[in-house]
Motif scaffolding. Structure first.
Motif, PDB file in Angstrom:
ATOM      1  N   TYR A   1       4.594  11.171   4.612  1.00 48.01           N
ATOM      2  CA  TYR A   1       4.345  10.418   3.385  1.00 48.01           C
ATOM      3  C   TYR A   1       4.176   8.948   3.757  1.00 48.01           C
ATOM      4  CZ  TYR A   1       9.475   9.842   3.593  1.00 48.01           C
ATOM      5  OH  TYR A   1      10.775   9.590   3.983  1.00 48.01           O
ATOM      6  N   ALA A   2       3.583   8.180   2.846  1.00 49.91           N
ATOM      7  CA  ALA A   2       3.088   6.851   3.168  1.00 49.91           C
ATOM      8  C   ALA A   2       4.128   5.913   3.772  1.00 49.91           C
ATOM      9  CB  ALA A   2       2.471   6.218   1.914  1.00 49.91           C
ATOM     10  N   ILE A   3       5.296   5.818   3.156  1.00 49.65           N
ATOM     11  CA  ILE A   3       6.311   4.878   3.634  1.00 49.65           C
ATOM     12  C   ILE A   3       6.769   5.222   5.048  1.00 49.65           C
ATOM     13  CG2 ILE A   3       8.751   4.235   3.290  1.00 49.65           C
ATOM     14  CD1 ILE A   3       8.202   3.921   0.372  1.00 49.65           C
ATOM     15  N   GLY A   4       6.663   6.485   5.436  1.00 53.62           N
ATOM     16  CA  GLY A   4       7.094   6.902   6.764  1.00 53.62           C
ATOM     17  C   GLY A   4       6.053   6.739   7.850  1.00 53.62           C
ATOM     18  N   ALA A   5       4.931   6.088   7.556  1.00 55.15           N
ATOM     19  CA  ALA A   5       3.853   5.958   8.539  1.00 55.15           C
ATOM     20  C   ALA A   5       4.327   5.297   9.832  1.00 55.15           C
ATOM     21  CB  ALA A   5       2.695   5.155   7.937  1.00 55.15           C
TER      22      ALA A   5
ATOM     23  N   VAL B   1      -1.194   3.916   7.090  1.00 55.74           N
ATOM     24  CA  VAL B   1      -0.470   4.376   5.905  1.00 55.74           C
ATOM     25  C   VAL B   1      -1.240   5.492   5.216  1.00 55.74           C
ATOM     26  CG1 VAL B   1       0.290   3.721   3.583  1.00 55.74           C
ATOM     27  CG2 VAL B   1       0.770   2.211   5.521  1.00 55.74           C
ATOM     28  N   ASP B   2      -2.545   5.318   5.079  1.00 56.03           N
ATOM     29  CA  ASP B   2      -3.350   6.326   4.401  1.00 56.03           C
ATOM     30  C   ASP B   2      -3.356   7.652   5.158  1.00 56.03           C
ATOM     31  OD1 ASP B   2      -5.333   5.959   1.916  1.00 56.03           O
ATOM     32  OD2 ASP B   2      -6.165   7.499   3.233  1.00 56.03           O
ATOM     33  N   ASP B   3      -3.349   7.579   6.472  1.00 62.45           N
ATOM     34  CA  ASP B   3      -3.337   8.802   7.286  1.00 62.45           C
ATOM     35  C   ASP B   3      -2.046   9.598   7.101  1.00 62.45           C
ATOM     36  OD1 ASP B   3      -5.802   8.166   8.271  1.00 62.45           O
ATOM     37  OD2 ASP B   3      -5.108   7.498  10.234  1.00 62.45           O
ATOM     38  N   HIS B   4      -0.997   8.938   6.643  1.00 66.70           N
ATOM     39  CA  HIS B   4       0.301   9.604   6.456  1.00 66.70           C
ATOM     40  C   HIS B   4       0.644   9.848   4.994  1.00 66.70           C
ATOM     41  CE1 HIS B   4       0.768   8.102  10.597  1.00 66.70           C
ATOM     42  NE2 HIS B   4       1.686   9.031  10.757  1.00 66.70           N
ATOM     43  N   CYS B   5      -0.281   9.566   4.074  1.00 71.69           N
ATOM     44  CA  CYS B   5       0.064   9.599   2.650  1.00 71.69           C
ATOM     45  C   CYS B   5       0.295  11.008   2.115  1.00 71.69           C
ATOM     46  CB  CYS B   5      -1.005   8.893   1.822  1.00 71.69           C
ATOM     47  SG  CYS B   5      -2.567   9.795   1.664  1.00 71.69           S
ATOM     48  N   GLY B   6      -0.248  12.031   2.784  1.00 68.90           N
ATOM     49  CA  GLY B   6      -0.033  13.407   2.348  1.00 68.90           C
ATOM     50  C   GLY B   6      -0.839  13.829   1.142  1.00 68.90           C
TER      51      GLY B   6
ATOM     52  N   TYR C   1       0.830  -1.208   0.000  1.00 65.25           N
ATOM     53  CA  TYR C   1       0.000   0.000   0.000  1.00 65.25           C
ATOM     54  C   TYR C   1       0.868   1.263   0.000  1.00 65.25           C
ATOM     55  CZ  TYR C   1      -4.199   2.768   0.877  1.00 65.25           C
ATOM     56  OH  TYR C   1      -5.251   3.663   0.770  1.00 65.25           O
ATOM     57  N   ALA C   2       1.903   1.273   0.838  1.00 64.62           N
ATOM     58  CA  ALA C   2       2.806   2.428   0.864  1.00 64.62           C
ATOM     59  C   ALA C   2       3.565   2.538  -0.460  1.00 64.62           C
ATOM     60  CB  ALA C   2       3.787   2.303   2.024  1.00 64.62           C
ATOM     61  N   GLY C   3       3.940   1.397  -1.017  1.00 69.56           N
ATOM     62  CA  GLY C   3       4.628   1.398  -2.302  1.00 69.56           C
ATOM     63  C   GLY C   3       3.761   1.936  -3.421  1.00 69.56           C
ATOM     64  N   PHE C   4       2.458   1.626  -3.342  1.00 72.13           N
ATOM     65  CA  PHE C   4       1.509   2.167  -4.325  1.00 72.13           C
ATOM     66  C   PHE C   4       1.535   3.689  -4.298  1.00 72.13           C
ATOM     67  CE2 PHE C   4      -2.802   4.051  -4.450  1.00 72.13           C
ATOM     68  CZ  PHE C   4      -3.059   3.935  -5.809  1.00 72.13           C
ATOM     69  N   TYR C   5       1.490   4.266  -3.114  1.00 71.80           N
ATOM     70  CA  TYR C   5       1.536   5.732  -2.994  1.00 71.80           C
ATOM     71  C   TYR C   5       2.871   6.276  -3.481  1.00 71.80           C
ATOM     72  CZ  TYR C   5      -2.862   6.649  -0.559  1.00 71.80           C
ATOM     73  OH  TYR C   5      -4.186   6.815  -0.242  1.00 71.80           O
ATOM     74  N   GLN C   6       3.951   5.561  -3.167  1.00 68.71           N
ATOM     75  CA  GLN C   6       5.283   6.020  -3.539  1.00 68.71           C
ATOM     76  C   GLN C   6       5.457   6.051  -5.062  1.00 68.71           C
ATOM     77  OE1 GLN C   6       7.264   7.078  -1.181  1.00 68.71           O
ATOM     78  NE2 GLN C   6       9.115   7.531  -2.358  1.00 68.71           N
ATOM     79  N   LEU C   7       4.797   5.145  -5.752  1.00 62.57           N
ATOM     80  CA  LEU C   7       4.941   5.029  -7.201  1.00 62.57           C
ATOM     81  C   LEU C   7       3.976   5.911  -7.989  1.00 62.57           C
ATOM     82  CD1 LEU C   7       5.460   1.159  -7.499  1.00 62.57           C
ATOM     83  CD2 LEU C   7       7.204   2.947  -7.701  1.00 62.57           C
TER      84      LEU C   7
END
Length: 249
Positions: free
Chosen positions: A139-143, A185-190, A25-31
């Protein structure tokens, strides 16, 4: 009946599925492409305000997940409910839903008070919790980028208590922990993306938690990851207001 039955045990899924889901999920946001029109902060702000490189964030998250996996494995071993037939009798869907809701409320309660205390105790904030706030623009990966002690006390112990109090089986825990990870993760996605179901269903969402990462919101919006109940009850609730700027929300 679940798709992993016969291939992987519920205990193994409960241990490793949340980690896999986190990176997917975090990788999805990162990409995703930059999506400047939907960012709560500009990319320039992210570069200027965040004081830790992505590589260090990834290492920190992996360390926390190693500890979580170890504790989860021990927890499932110690609370195994396998009967004489070698199988676990699963409760009805209705009971599982109630258990998940109880788990959400317990986790929210634990995280609110531990999180708030880490802000009020100057030593804990300076030496422990401030690590998470190095990401001023989340950002997502940093959740789950936390000091190891915070990761243990806030997330790992909080998850274990939620599991134990709710009485859920390892199979139900797979659903609960994966959902909690996705929500965190979603709460930190920005990003404030149109149609995001978490923004529609939860007041405690990306914009709500983003306030807490800003200087003016450090003493507000401690609630995570599901509901803002404790913030509203104890006077630490700061509502968000989305204002459109030239390059983003």
């Amino acid at each position: 009946m679940v798709f992993w039955e016969g291939y992987v045990s519920d205990e193994a899924m409960g241990t490793f599925a949340p980690i896999i889901v986190y990176w997917l999920y975090a990788g999805f946001y990162q990409l995703l492409p930059p999506l400047d029109n939907y960012r709560l902060h500009t990319r320039k702000e992210e570069d200027e305000k965040n004081s830790v490189p992505l590589a260090s964030v990834v290492k920190g998250v992996l360390l926390q997940q190693l500890v979580q996996a170890t504790v989860a494995h021990l927890l499932f071993v110690l609370t195994s409910k396998t009967g004489s037939s070698g199988t676990v009798i699963q409760p009805s869907i209705a009971v599982q839903i109630v258990q998940i809701i109880i788990g959400m409320l317990v986790m929210d309660t634990w995280q609110y008070f531990v999180h708030r205390y880490m802000h009020q105790n100057k030593f804990l904030y300076r030496h422990v919790h401030s690590q998470h706030h190095k990401l001023v623009v989340p950002y997502a990966i940093g959740a789950l980028y936390n000091h190891p002690l915070e990761g243990l006390l806030l997330d790992t112990v909080g998850g274990a208590i939620s599991f134990l109090v709710s009485g859920m089986t390892a199979r139900t825990a797979v659903i609960f922990f994966c959902f909690a990870v996705i929500k965190t993760v979603d709460d930190h996605c920005g990003l404030w993306l149109p149609g995001n179901i978490f923004h529609l269903l939860f007041q405690n969402n990306t914009a709500y938690h983003d306030i807490h990462h800003q200087l003016q919101g450090l003493k507000y919006n401690y609630s995570q990851p599901f509901f803002p109940i404790w913030d509203k009850l104890l006077g630490t609730h700061m509502p968000y207001k989305l204002v459109r700027r030239p390059q983003g929300v």
